[in-house]
Design a protein around this motif. Structure first.
Motif, PDB file in Angstrom:
ATOM      1  N   VAL A  46       0.839  -1.200   0.000  1.00  0.00           N
ATOM      2  CA  VAL A  46       0.000   0.000   0.000  1.00  0.00           C
ATOM      3  C   VAL A  46       0.872   1.248   0.000  1.00  0.00           C
ATOM      4  O   VAL A  46       0.628   2.209  -0.742  1.00  0.00           O
ATOM      5  CB  VAL A  46      -0.941   0.002   1.219  1.00  0.00           C
ATOM      6  N   GLU A  47       1.904   1.242   0.833  1.00  0.00           N
ATOM      7  CA  GLU A  47       2.798   2.401   0.891  1.00  0.00           C
ATOM      8  C   GLU A  47       3.527   2.596  -0.439  1.00  0.00           C
ATOM      9  O   GLU A  47       3.732   3.724  -0.897  1.00  0.00           O
ATOM     10  CB  GLU A  47       3.800   2.229   2.025  1.00  0.00           C
ATOM     11  N   ALA A  48       3.920   1.470  -1.060  1.00  0.00           N
ATOM     12  CA  ALA A  48       4.620   1.563  -2.345  1.00  0.00           C
ATOM     13  C   ALA A  48       3.702   2.108  -3.429  1.00  0.00           C
ATOM     14  O   ALA A  48       4.069   3.003  -4.187  1.00  0.00           O
ATOM     15  CB  ALA A  48       5.158   0.192  -2.747  1.00  0.00           C
ATOM     16  N   PHE A  49       2.488   1.573  -3.504  1.00  0.00           N
ATOM     17  CA  PHE A  49       1.539   2.039  -4.506  1.00  0.00           C
ATOM     18  C   PHE A  49       1.025   3.432  -4.179  1.00  0.00           C
ATOM     19  O   PHE A  49       0.462   4.107  -5.045  1.00  0.00           O
ATOM     20  CB  PHE A  49       0.357   1.083  -4.622  1.00  0.00           C
ATOM     21  N   GLY A  50       1.212   3.845  -2.930  1.00  0.00           N
ATOM     22  CA  GLY A  50       0.790   5.190  -2.554  1.00  0.00           C
ATOM     23  C   GLY A  50       1.552   6.267  -3.290  1.00  0.00           C
ATOM     24  O   GLY A  50       1.179   7.438  -3.273  1.00  0.00           O
ATOM     25  N   GLY A  51       2.626   5.862  -3.976  1.00  0.00           N
ATOM     26  CA  GLY A  51       3.370   6.818  -4.792  1.00  0.00           C
ATOM     27  C   GLY A  51       2.721   7.097  -6.129  1.00  0.00           C
ATOM     28  O   GLY A  51       3.322   7.719  -7.005  1.00  0.00           O
ATOM     29  N   GLY A  52       1.458   6.612  -6.310  1.00  0.00           N
ATOM     30  CA  GLY A  52       0.775   6.826  -7.579  1.00  0.00           C
ATOM     31  C   GLY A  52       0.626   8.296  -7.929  1.00  0.00           C
ATOM     32  O   GLY A  52       0.728   8.693  -9.089  1.00  0.00           O
ATOM     33  N   GLY A  53       0.366   9.134  -6.913  1.00  0.00           N
ATOM     34  CA  GLY A  53       0.247  10.564  -7.173  1.00  0.00           C
ATOM     35  C   GLY A  53       1.552  11.143  -7.665  1.00  0.00           C
ATOM     36  O   GLY A  53       1.579  11.943  -8.615  1.00  0.00           O
ATOM     37  N   SER A  54       2.648  10.739  -7.045  1.00  0.00           N
ATOM     38  CA  SER A  54       3.949  11.228  -7.495  1.00  0.00           C
ATOM     39  C   SER A  54       4.289  10.667  -8.867  1.00  0.00           C
ATOM     40  O   SER A  54       4.953  11.336  -9.674  1.00  0.00           O
ATOM     41  CB  SER A  54       5.036  10.849  -6.488  1.00  0.00           C
TER      42      SER A  54
ATOM     43  N   LEU B  71       8.509 -14.112  -7.787  1.00  0.00           N
ATOM     44  CA  LEU B  71       9.347 -13.484  -6.766  1.00  0.00           C
ATOM     45  C   LEU B  71       8.805 -13.796  -5.388  1.00  0.00           C
ATOM     46  O   LEU B  71       7.589 -13.869  -5.194  1.00  0.00           O
ATOM     47  CB  LEU B  71       9.378 -11.962  -6.958  1.00  0.00           C
ATOM     48  N   SER B  72       9.699 -13.970  -4.431  1.00  0.00           N
ATOM     49  CA  SER B  72       9.248 -14.075  -3.048  1.00  0.00           C
ATOM     50  C   SER B  72       8.749 -12.709  -2.605  1.00  0.00           C
ATOM     51  O   SER B  72       9.097 -11.677  -3.195  1.00  0.00           O
ATOM     52  CB  SER B  72      10.397 -14.534  -2.145  1.00  0.00           C
ATOM     53  N   SER B  73       7.930 -12.675  -1.571  1.00  0.00           N
ATOM     54  CA  SER B  73       7.325 -11.410  -1.151  1.00  0.00           C
ATOM     55  C   SER B  73       8.378 -10.371  -0.771  1.00  0.00           C
ATOM     56  O   SER B  73       8.224  -9.185  -1.058  1.00  0.00           O
ATOM     57  CB  SER B  73       6.359 -11.651   0.013  1.00  0.00           C
ATOM     58  N   LYS B  74       9.468 -10.806  -0.148  1.00  0.00           N
ATOM     59  CA  LYS B  74      10.486  -9.834   0.281  1.00  0.00           C
ATOM     60  C   LYS B  74      11.302  -9.296  -0.887  1.00  0.00           C
ATOM     61  O   LYS B  74      11.952  -8.253  -0.762  1.00  0.00           O
ATOM     62  CB  LYS B  74      11.418 -10.463   1.315  1.00  0.00           C
ATOM     63  N   ASP B  75      11.270  -9.993  -2.042  1.00  0.00           N
ATOM     64  CA  ASP B  75      12.025  -9.548  -3.209  1.00  0.00           C
ATOM     65  C   ASP B  75      11.199  -8.692  -4.156  1.00  0.00           C
ATOM     66  O   ASP B  75      11.676  -8.304  -5.223  1.00  0.00           O
ATOM     67  CB  ASP B  75      12.564 -10.766  -3.978  1.00  0.00           C
ATOM     68  N   GLN B  76       9.970  -8.392  -3.790  1.00  0.00           N
ATOM     69  CA  GLN B  76       9.088  -7.643  -4.687  1.00  0.00           C
ATOM     70  C   GLN B  76       9.273  -6.129  -4.582  1.00  0.00           C
ATOM     71  O   GLN B  76       8.567  -5.381  -5.257  1.00  0.00           O
ATOM     72  CB  GLN B  76       7.628  -8.019  -4.415  1.00  0.00           C
ATOM     73  N   PHE B  77      10.209  -5.698  -3.747  1.00  0.00           N
ATOM     74  CA  PHE B  77      10.452  -4.265  -3.558  1.00  0.00           C
ATOM     75  C   PHE B  77      11.894  -3.948  -3.953  1.00  0.00           C
ATOM     76  O   PHE B  77      12.791  -4.776  -3.813  1.00  0.00           O
ATOM     77  CB  PHE B  77      10.215  -3.867  -2.105  1.00  0.00           C
TER      78      PHE B  77
END
Length: 704
Positions: free
Chosen positions: A168-176, A391-397
């Motif tokens: 959610v925090e990562a996708f929260g950059g949609g505005g930027s 990808l494992s969940s921890k590697d998705q960022f």
């Protein structure tokens, strides 16, 4: 009929009607677009096909456990060893977690690790009540409790809820992302148009198109079952801005040319629309149809992405051939300030870079296309190193969020899969046999006693490895093989690890099915457009070669420059659809112009003048689209970074090398055979000539 429709946005009265209609549409569109997040389905279990085994387990296990919760795994750690005070804090925190809003039931634990250096508590978050964004709020509340009076005790929230929160925090950059995309478009248009005012028109129109697209997609997701997620939203943003601006570049280029030929700007726009609309519409139709074919996917996230992006392309097209022409005519010639195109103004003959490139290629076209194809083929060889098996969940960022840190700590002190087991639903009579079979599988640390209700039984198997890791997926496959062989058990394996496996398998199937269909459909569209067979075959071959080369270079960069862990299973398919559709897009811009000139002067002159006439504007269009996709790297998501890089690199490769060098060289070498068996094939080309330098009316970054 088409000529009349093309003239509508440029009419003296009609331009105001068009503007009024778009303004009236924009008001409700903005309201509906703002609700798009409310209908997003970001839980991976909602993306699977109905016949997936993990989907069936969810349905069968509803009578045993709540399906509306998601585990948040809370990890405490102290390298020198957990103290009695640490355990007391963990127990007090568990009581506080239970009293927190949107937490279901009593947390499991706290449990101290065998090495005495960590504590684990499992908290069930009510995902259906909170929604995707609400999960992040719950995790934040848990973190506030855990970090209070920690006194050096490490605290992290991992597991599915932790992953959801960080996403959610990562996708929260949609505005930027939208702001960065718009900035990229403005910068490139400023360099292209050399005007501070003109870029505002395509930028405004693209923004309107994006809002209108999001409104339509919201209505379809709300009322027609279209699956959309956060991934859909950010891809839609860059695609609409990039593709719509490309159409704007072609239209504005033609309009500038017509303003020098017509004193009345209304007539100039009408002529511009008549001349460029067929190519723009054909290009947009090719992209939209290719994207719509993603509906054939079994993975519902991919299935929903296709029509959503196709809607963006169609709405962007409509905006650019209606709203933008109306705005340009309303503003008049001054919008081109400081260099306004004056009626009948002489244009100095210049020899642009693409004229010089064409001249250089024309000397030895066969050598050029063979050499270019060999280089692209060599680049494509590296595609064998692409690791696109998930990808494992921890590697998705691209960074290391709280969830990833917590998962690493958990793996050091507990079985990495604890708190997030696989689930097996079977018949009550076979429960003990299934339990024994599970216990014998390497990778399963423990099997819980079966819970029996109404003739069925539910078992949970604790994984030794992280649920999204390749080792855990292998364990799921072994578990399925083992329980499926038990007679009359009717056993099925589910859980988050099984969902990840089924997602990967569905994505692999989708690639095998959809890629050939996209190639066939695009080939048929090109046949109808060009009224030939050879040219469409060659264009498709060049686009596929370009895609393979882009994927090969991407593989090298991902593995040896950025050291990424791998790629999402759907990455090859999405990269293919975007690059093939957009690559054909630019070829349509070029070859339709070549064909137009060939009808009068033969294929050789058509190839050279077509390249000279379209080179600048197509280069600018490619830079815009590449820039918008590159903006995806602003999101801290590996999928966004990889897709953005591959599409951006592929578009530049196609624009600068494949379209300008390879296609031009092939056309010069084959001559009239390009148009076999159409009417143009029957005519004999003029004797080879190099076209004289002539006015280049296309605004471009062409080195002048």
């Amino acid at each position: 009929m088409f000529r009349t429709m093309a003239s509508l946005p440029s009419g003296r009265v009609a331009k105001w009607v068009v503007l009024a209609l778009w303004v009236a549409l924009l008001v409700p569109a903005l309201m509906l677009a703002g609700k798009l997040g409310d209908v997003q389905k970001n839980d991976s279990s909602a993306w699977l096909p109905a016949n997936a085994e993990s989907t069936k387990v969810v349905e069968r296990s509803e009578k045993f456990q709540r399906s509306d919760t998601m585990p948040a795994i809370v990890i405490y750690d102290r390298p020198e060893g957990i103290t009695p005070a640490d355990m007391a804090k963990a127990r007090a925190d568990a009581d506080a977690f239970a009293d927190s809003e949107n937490v279901a039931g009593r947390p499991q634990g706290p449990v101290k690790s065998q090495d005495g250096k960590a504590i684990q508590t499992v908290v069930q978050v009510q995902k259906d009540k909170t929604g995707w964004n609400g999960i992040s709020e719950v995790v934040t509340a848990l973190t506030d409790i855990g970090e209070k009076n920690a006194d050096g005790l490490g605290f992290h929230v991992t597991g599915p809820a932790g992953h959801a929160s960080d996403s959610v925090e990562a996708f929260g950059g949609g505005g930027s992302l939208t702001a960065i995309t718009a900035l990229v478009v403005v910068v490139i248009l400023l360099l292209t148009y050399r005007s501070p005012t003109l870029p505002l028109v395509p930028l405004l129109t693209a923004g309107v198109a994006l809002s209108a697209s999001e409104a339509v997609i919201y209505l379809l997701a709300k009322n027609a079952g279209l699956t959309v997620n956060s991934q859909t939203s950010f891809i839609l943003t860059v695609l609409v801005f990039g593709a719509a601006t490309d159409y704007a570049l072609l239209l504005t280029s033609r309009y500038r040319e017509e303003l020098r030929l017509h004193e009345d700007r209304h007539e100039a726009m009408a002529q511009a629309l008549r001349r460029c609309s067929p190519a723009i519409i054909a290009s947009a139709a090719t992209v939209a149809v290719s994207l719509t074919l993603l509906m054939l996917a079994t993975l519902r996230s991919t299935q929903g992405l296709g029509p959503a992006c196709a809607i963006g392309i169609v709405v962007g097209l409509l905006a650019m051939i209606t709203l933008m022409p109306a705005l340009l005519v309303i503003f008049g010639r001054w919008i081109f300030w400081p260099v306004k195109p004056a009626y009948a103004a002489p244009q100095a003959a210049t020899e642009g870079i693409w004229t010089r490139v064409g001249t250089a290629i024309s000397g030895r076209p066969r050598t050029v296309w063979i050499g270019t194809a060999v280089i692209l083929g060599a680049m494509a060889v590296a595609v064998v190193g692409l690791k696109a098996d998930g990808l494992s969940s921890k590697d998705q960022f691209t960074d290391k969020p709280q969830m990833a840190v917590g998962q690493e700590i958990q793996a050091r002190h507990f079985p990495a899969g604890s708190g997030d087991p696989i689930y097996v639903v079977t018949t009550a009579d076979a429960a003990q046999r299934v339990s024994a079979a599970l216990a014998d599988i390497p990778g399963i640390a423990d099997v819980s006693p079966p819970v029996i209700k109404g003739g069925d039984a539910l078992l949970a198997g604790e994984l030794e490895d992280a649920p999204s890791s390749s080792a855990a997926l292998d364990t799921v496959e072994q578990a399925r093989t083992a329980v499926h062989d038990i007679e009359a058990a009717h056993a099925q394996v589910g859980g988050n690890a099984a969902i990840t496996l089924d997602t990967r398998d569905a994505a692999t199937r989708d690639s095998k099915v959809i890629i050939p269909i996209v190639l066939l459909v695009v080939f048929l569209i090109l046949m109808l457009l060009l009224r030939a067979v050879v040219a469409p075959l060659l264009l498709m071959a060049t686009v596929v070669l370009s895609f393979a080369a882009a994927l090969g270079v991407s593989s090298l960069v991902f593995n040896h420059v950025f050291h990424f862990a791998g790629a999402d299973a759907s990455f090859p398919l999405l990269s293919f659809v975007f690059l093939v559709a957009l690559g054909v897009d630019y070829n349509i811009f070029l070859v339709t112009r070549v064909r137009e000139i060939t009808e009068q002067h033969g294929t050789r002159r058509g190839a050279l003048e077509g390249l000279s006439a379209t080179g600048g504007v197509i280069t600018s269009a490619g830079l815009v689209l590449a820039g918008t996709f590159a903006a995806m790297a602003s999101l801290p998501l590996l999928f966004a970074a990889e897709l953005g890089f591959t599409v951006a690199f592929g578009v530049l490769l196609d624009t600068l090398i494949v379209r300008s060098v390879l296609v031009t060289a092939l056309t010069l070498d084959l001559g009239r055979w390009m148009w076999w068996p159409g009417k143009l094939f029957a005519r004999h080309d003029d004797t080879p000539t190099t076209p004289a330098a002539e006015p280049d009316l296309e605004p471009a970054l062409d080195g002048r």
